[in-house]
Design an enzyme around this catalytic site. Structure first.
Site, PDB file in Angstrom:
ATOM      1  N   ASP A 452       0.825  -1.212   0.000  1.00 18.01           N
ATOM      2  CA  ASP A 452       0.000   0.000   0.000  1.00 18.01           C
ATOM      3  C   ASP A 452       0.858   1.261   0.000  1.00 18.01           C
ATOM      4  OD1 ASP A 452      -2.397   1.379  -0.056  1.00 18.01           O
ATOM      5  OD2 ASP A 452      -3.265   0.280   1.627  1.00 18.01           O
ATOM      6  N   ASP A 518     -10.360   1.748  -3.853  1.00 22.17           N
ATOM      7  CA  ASP A 518     -10.860   1.388  -2.530  1.00 22.17           C
ATOM      8  C   ASP A 518     -12.382   1.288  -2.507  1.00 22.17           C
ATOM      9  OD1 ASP A 518      -8.454   1.094  -1.276  1.00 22.17           O
ATOM     10  OD2 ASP A 518      -8.433   3.071  -0.345  1.00 22.17           O
TER      11      ASP A 518
END
Length: 719
Positions: A452, A518
């Protein structure tokens, strides 16, 4: 002065390059194939490409090269910009040029030219490479070397390719967190259309592709010319048209002030600038997909069905609920189980612990072993989350090593998501990350990292050098990914950057999958994936079935709509299956089984965007032999017309007949059966390919957030 002309051609694309002993390469033609054009024909093309003096322009217009130079009187963005410490050498003049046609050293490359130019006065050497790949995709890059005995400050290095005057409409993309890849169109006018990325990462608002095309171009109509900078740091792409009507697309890395200073004999390599021509966006996109798939390291067919734990448990890491989730995941057909954020240090929330890459004894008193073993006993791979490039101020790492933080010397940069940026370019920070990541991965032979990167790089200053650090950070991250995989060759890496904030042709060479967004809201995902797949093929883009009520938008959707949306991608789940009913689990199992059956087609077929009414998004995946196809039709709004225009297919064999079957697992709920539908929606007619492409399928009657999955199978081989 004798000009040398090179005709590069592959897969329906021609590129004609002109060089002389005193000029770097100039592209005379990039676009439709020229066929078996001979030397006389190339000479005629070169004569037509020569500039004509108009008004008070240069007496002999030289035309702009791949590396635009001041002497070309190109008033758009310049190729190489830089200077010596005293401000000298601002206008490089590469007059000693040699060009060779090299034998490609890669099966991906069809043709390759390399030109080297020397400026003895400015004491610089530049090397320009241009490659035509077997897919018809073009890529080019340049290297500048400092031949002097003092420093050379590089301010920018861009390359550019010409586009014809008929290409006067532009398309690029913008977006935001949970809303990536939103198209925006404008007219190509005189001057510069400039898209800069200054976030230290590609960004949710990245241009992605900068496309110039003939008016009204779309997936299947119009000519298009597109460029992309293969770099995950700061970058720029631009389109420029002169007041004489000459246009070009170009780009390169965006360098911050003082960021890149070449010592004597040092060189700088700009990232590849990729360029794709096509009749319609889909053809240009397919060239990129074919190039990626032709790489020896491209992931093999059979991308594992993945479950990520984030939206199921967030920071609630306990062995019992995670083991229960793993049991359910295995039962529905999941092949890879990924433990997300919260397993390390003091990471009980997002305000502390980031950077302390040691398994938390508080949460995991027996280590990760029991969970890893449980997951593996259920027949699944095990993955884990890291965010190596970021650090919480409230962490042992930040307290011990403030000099490792990429921030101004006298204060920290502004926080974002309670994070600062760790300077991966610092050798000690780099070694710390490499050793800790490899240690965790090797101890449990972890199969997969979700890597990430959740914040932008604001005031990215290297505290040890006092210089801007985005270039060094990006190069170091690429190297770190490669080093981790070299130490753990079985490992796969997913690039995640607050969702789709780092998706580009640079990082794709170091990773195996992207987290597309997301947002697991399927309606938003329909739009996001349509734009993202212009660059990346479906098998590289994580597409997950989320909860019935999307965590990011609060919008609810049926399981069928969520599953069909996830089908054209790397299928996965981001849902707390403990909350699912028995009926939902049975339906999900059935959808996963269909995906696994269709996976070879999805992961190697040609993706086409079908044009229909604005309320529907339709796409098709066509097998190379055209014997098998898959179509999704999804409603994103209330239709203006009912039943509306037919959905015309493309890419089929007009000589074949196809059985048309809607894929509707027996366990799934079908809300569309209560209303009138076209015959093909419930029957399985056999229809000629020519009819499907010329007339199409009658549009189904779909309410917002309903979708259909349609499989076409050839039932007759042409004579």
């Amino acid at each position: 002065m004798t000009a040398e002309l090179f005709h590069l051609h592959a897969a329906g694309v021609s590129v004609v390059v002109e060089t002389t002993p005193t000029t770097l390469p100039r592209v005379l033609h990039w676009g439709p194939p020229l066929g078996d054009v001979d030397e006389e024909g190339l000479a005629a093309l070169a004569a037509l490409a020569r500039g004509v003096r108009v008004g008070n322009e240069l007496d002999v217009p030289p035309g702009a090269g791949l590396l635009t130079e001041p002497r070309q009187a190109w008033m758009g963005p310049q190729g190489l910009t830089g200077h010596r410490p005293d401000g000298s050498a601002p206008f490089p003049d590469f007059v000693a040029v040699s060009t060779v046609r090299e034998v490609p050293g890669s099966p991906v490359v069809a043709e390759r030219l390399v030109s080297t130019g020397v400026d003895a006065v400015a004491r610089l050497t530049v090397r320009v490479e241009i490659e035509l790949l077997t897919s018809g995709l073009v890529r080019t890059r340049a290297r500048v070397r400092n031949d002097g005995d003092d420093a050379y400050f590089v301010e920018g290095l861009d390359l550019a390719l010409p586009v014809p005057g008929r290409a006067d409409e532009l398309l690029d993309f913008s977006g935001r967190h949970n809303g990536e890849r939103r198209p925006q169109r404008t007219t190509l006018v005189d001057g510069t259309h400039l898209r800069e990325a200054r976030r230290g990462r590609t960004g949710q608002d990245a241009a992605t592709l900068l496309v110039a095309g003939t008016p009204g171009f779309g997936p299947e109509r119009g000519e298009v010319w597109a460029v992309h900078v293969a770099w995950s740091g700061d970058q720029r792409m631009w389109a420029h048209r002169t007041n004489g009507g000459h246009a070009a697309l170009g780009g390169g890395e965006l360098l911050l002030p003082g960021e890149l200073v070449l010592a004597p004999e040092e060189s700088y390599d700009m990232p590849w600038l990729y360029a794709s021509y096509g009749n319609g966006l889909d053809e240009a996109s397919a060239r990129i997909h074919r190039s990626l798939r032709s790489r020896p390291a491209h992931p093999a067919v059979g991308r594992p069905v993945t479950l990520n734990t984030w939206e199921a448990v967030y920071f609630d890491h306990r062995i019992e609920p995670l083991a229960d989730l793993a049991e359910l995941a295995s039962a529905v057909g999941v092949e890879r189980f990924v433990l997300d954020d919260g397993w390390f240090g003091a990471r009980r929330h997002d305000r502390a612990g980031l950077g302390d890459w040691t398994v938390s004894a508080e949460v995991w008193p027996d280590g990760l072993g029991p969970l890893v073993e449980r997951v593996r006993s259920l027949g699944m791979q095990f993955g884990i989350w890291f965010e190596p490039e970021m650090v919480n101020p409230d962490s042992d790492l930040a307290r011990r090593h403030p000099e490792w933080i990429l921030s101004p010397l006298h204060r920290d940069a502004p926080l974002a998501r309670q994070q600062l940026v760790l300077n991966v370019g610092h050798p000690d920070a780099y070694a710390y990350l490499r050793d800790h990541i490899v240690g965790v991965v090797a101890e449990h032979r972890i199969d997969y990292i979700k890597w990430d990167h959740n914040r932008d790089l604001v005031e990215p200053l290297d505290r040890t050098t006092g210089r801007a650090g985005v270039h060094a950070q990006t190069a170091a991250v690429y190297r770190l990914m490669d080093d981790v995989r070299a130490a753990c060759p079985w490992l796969e890496i997913e690039s995640c950057s607050a969702g789709g904030g780092r998706i580009d042709l640079g990082v794709v060479e170091h990773t195996d999958r992207f987290w597309t967004s997301d947002s697991n809201d399927p309606l938003e995902r329909q739009r996001i994936q349509r734009g993202t797949t212009l660059l990346m093929p479906p098998e590289l883009l994580g597409s997950h079935v989320g909860a019935a009520r999307a965590h990011t938008s609060g919008r609810t959707a049926s399981l069928a709509y969520r599953a069909i949306t996830a089908m054209i991608g790397s299928f996965g789940i981001e849902w707390d299956l403990r909350e699912a009913s028995a009926a939902e689990l049975a339906e999900l199992t059935a959808w996963i089984a269909e995906f696994v059956r269709l996976r070879p087609l999805i992961e190697r077929g040609t993706l086409l965007r079908l044009e229909t009414q604005p309320a529907l998004l339709a796409q098709a995946v066509i097998a190379d032999d055209r014997a098998h196809a898959l179509v999704t039709i999804a409603s994103i709004d209330t239709p203006t017309h009912l039943p509306g225009p037919a959905v015309r297919l493309r890419g089929l064999d007009p000589q074949r007949r196809y059985r048309v079957r809607r894929v509707q697992p027996a366990a799934s709920v079908d809300p569309t059966v209560t209303r009138a539908q076209p015959v093909w929606w419930s029957a399985q007619p056999v229809i000629p390919g020519a009819v499907l492409m010329a007339a199409g399928l009658h549009s189904p009657i779909l309410r917002p957030q309903e979708a259909g999955l349609v499989e076409l199978t050839a039932v007759e081989i042409p004579v």
